[in-house]
Design an enzyme around this catalytic site. Structure first.
Site, PDB file in Angstrom:
ATOM      1  N   LYS A 199      37.220  42.363  32.847  1.00 12.10           N
ATOM      2  CA  LYS A 199      37.380  43.120  31.593  1.00 12.10           C
ATOM      3  C   LYS A 199      37.555  44.626  31.831  1.00 12.10           C
ATOM      4  CE  LYS A 199      36.649  39.750  28.531  1.00 12.10           C
ATOM      5  NZ  LYS A 199      35.508  38.905  28.774  1.00 12.10           N
ATOM      6  N   GLU A 226      35.384  44.924  19.809  1.00 11.76           N
ATOM      7  CA  GLU A 226      34.568  43.756  19.497  1.00 11.76           C
ATOM      8  C   GLU A 226      34.159  43.116  20.812  1.00 11.76           C
ATOM      9  OE1 GLU A 226      37.891  43.405  19.866  1.00 11.76           O
ATOM     10  OE2 GLU A 226      37.646  41.840  21.390  1.00 11.76           O
ATOM     11  N   SER A 286      36.598  34.964  37.363  1.00  5.56           N
ATOM     12  CA  SER A 286      36.715  36.084  36.421  1.00  5.56           C
ATOM     13  C   SER A 286      35.469  36.949  36.296  1.00  5.56           C
ATOM     14  CB  SER A 286      37.135  35.568  35.045  1.00  5.56           C
ATOM     15  OG  SER A 286      36.247  34.560  34.599  1.00  5.56           O
TER      16      SER A 286
HETATM   17  C1  LIG Z   1      35.622  37.464  28.535  1.00  4.74           C
HETATM   18  C2  LIG Z   1      35.615  36.622  29.714  1.00  4.74           C
HETATM   19  C3  LIG Z   1      36.516  35.546  29.844  1.00  4.74           C
HETATM   20  C4  LIG Z   1      37.447  35.129  28.759  1.00  4.74           C
HETATM   21  O1  LIG Z   1      38.401  36.065  28.382  1.00  4.74           O
HETATM   22  P1  LIG Z   1      39.924  35.964  28.838  1.00  4.74           P
HETATM   23  O2  LIG Z   1      40.580  37.002  28.015  1.00  4.74           O
HETATM   24  O3  LIG Z   1      40.391  34.587  28.519  1.00  4.74           O
HETATM   25  O4  LIG Z   1      39.974  36.250  30.273  1.00  4.74           O
HETATM   26  C5  LIG Z   1      36.509  34.841  31.029  1.00  4.74           C
HETATM   27  N1  LIG Z   1      35.641  35.136  32.023  1.00  4.74           N
HETATM   28  C6  LIG Z   1      34.755  36.135  31.914  1.00  4.74           C
HETATM   29  C7  LIG Z   1      33.820  36.398  33.042  1.00  4.74           C
HETATM   30  C8  LIG Z   1      34.707  36.914  30.771  1.00  4.74           C
HETATM   31  O5  LIG Z   1      33.822  37.907  30.681  1.00  4.74           O
END
Ligand SMILES: *Cc1c(COP(=O)(O)O)cnc(C)c1O
Length: 402
Positions: free
Chosen positions: A89, A111, A376
């Site tokens: 993010k 948000e 992620s």
């Molecule tokens: C917010 C988040 C997601 C989901 O958001 P995407 O926009 O689909 O990437 C996935 N993994 C983590 C660790 C997140 O914080």
């Protein structure tokens, strides 16, 4: 690479900018300047400085040897969990707050669902000296207390959303309402590839750093292309970031993993592509969980970051074009995959990322395959959930370890 047309449509069908008249001028102004600003040398210099020295990029492309043994192919993890604030993010938050500064905006709103986007935005606002207000569903605030504290400590004001299901969708509605009250001075930092044009493209451009790095890192190892790239999809920003450079290469399988929740037919799911239909939510046309009357169905996922009834227009397009494969993973499968990764590789993943890991369990690989899983985020924020589900672990040492 993939770009929408000038009206924000992917494949003439998904996307667009369905906004209230009050925001029309603001969105138009953003659309007019964003490409020029983000491609300027002045912006790129600043952005690259913060990505490298503040966010900690490039993140490693880690050859997970134990996972590779387990699946009989080569598995790499793209370690977005090692980014500052713990997830991908920050790539987008830094980019958008910097863009807002270049545009002369005075205040940032955002948000957040899991709190990760809120923390990333609060952190970017602190370092770039911008006042910051974060909207968060009351239920998510309870689920993610630690992130609420982190945002506050970083100087952001956290505003609870108490309508509807008190989750991400409701926080988004409240943020849009606040934006309408002062669009001139405020930049709304959307956290994923959703919302009206140009947001899906803007966020895609900032997250594309993930696949740009993957390409360079593979080249350094003398490897051409991977055979598979696997990523979880909430709104879809980490996935499109990991796919971006490979979209034009049909030999690379792109695997988007949705949260099935308690099962895609259970009514408690967040699998918008698997069981949704095209509709309009939060300013763009895309796949959406809705009933026969077009009412949005409350989503469910054990993971707050995937608990969203829609998905980015770019993913709807890739899905209908059959350029990406869509899998869905249930809550329990994701929890098991998270525990598996802890014991196999010594990494505690975010519950969102655990969905992507669970997907490789369901796929067949050949020996020569090279699979990249986009990890992620890290799992610190999910320790409560992991604690609650430790009975799924199936390891004898559960008690002493968790
Ligand atoms: C917010 C988040 C997601 C989901 O958001 P995407 O926009 O689909 O990437 C996935 N993994 C983590 C660790 C997140 O914080």
């Amino acid at each position: 690479m993939i770009r929408p047309d000038k009206n924000g449509y992917y494949g003439k069908k998904f996307g667009g900018a369905f906004v209230p008249e009050m925001l029309y001028e603001n969105i138009r102004a953003l659309n007019e300047v964003y490409e020029e600003i983000i491609s300027s040398d002045a912006f790129r210099r600043e952005y690259e400085f913060y990505l490298k020295h503040f966010a900690g990029r490039p993140t490693p492309l880690y050859h997970a040897r134990n996972l590779s043994d387990r699946y009989g192919c080569t598995v790499f993890l793209k370690r977005e969990d090692l980014c500052h604030t713990g997830a991908h993010k920050i790539n987008n938050a830094l980019g958008q707050v910097l863009l807002a500064k270049f545009m002369g905006k005075k205040k940032i709103i955002a948000e957040t669902g899991a709190g990760q986007h809120g923390v990333a935005t609060a952190s970017a606002c602190a370092v770039l000296k911008m006042p910051c207000e974060i909207f968060m569903g009351q239920k998510d605030m309870e689920r993610q207390q630690l992130n609420v504290l982190r945002m506050q400590m970083l100087g952001a004001k956290v505003v609870p959303s108490c309508s509807g299901s008190m989750t991400l969708k409701d926080a988004t509605n409240d943020a849009i309402r606040t934006w309408i009250s002062d669009p001139e001075n405020t930049h709304y930092v959307i956290g994923s590839v959703v919302g009206p044009h140009p947001y899906p493209d803007l966020v895609t451009q900032f997250q594309s750093v993930i696949s740009k790095e993957i390409k360079l890192q593979l080249a350094e190892m003398g490897i051409d292309d991977p055979t598979h790239i696997v990523a979880c999809v909430g709104g879809g920003s980490n996935a499109i970031g990991a796919f971006y450079e490979y979209i034009g290469k049909p030999s690379v399988a792109l695997v988007a993993v949705e949260a099935a929740g308690k099962g895609i037919r259970s009514g408690q799911t967040a699998a918008s592509l698997s069981v949704g239909k095209p509709g309009i939510l939060h300013g763009s046309l895309s796949y959406l969980l809705q009933d026969d009357d077009g009412q949005v169905i409350e989503p469910h996922s054990v993971s707050a970051g995937l608990d969203y009834p829609g998905v980015g227009p770019v993913h709807s397009f890739l899905f209908e074009e059959k350029r990406c494969m869509v899998l869905s993973i249930e809550d329990e499968e994701a929890l098991r995959a998270a525990f598996m990764l802890c014991r196999t590789e010594g990494i505690i993943p975010a519950l969102e990322s655990a969905h992507a890991l669970a997907a490789i369990n369901k796929m067949d690989f050949r020996k020569g395959d090279l699979v990249i899983v986009n990890l992620s985020g890290r799992g610190d924020k999910d320790m409560h959930a992991y604690q609650n589900y430790k009975h799924l672990l199936g390891y004898e040492q559960t008690e002493s370890i968790i």
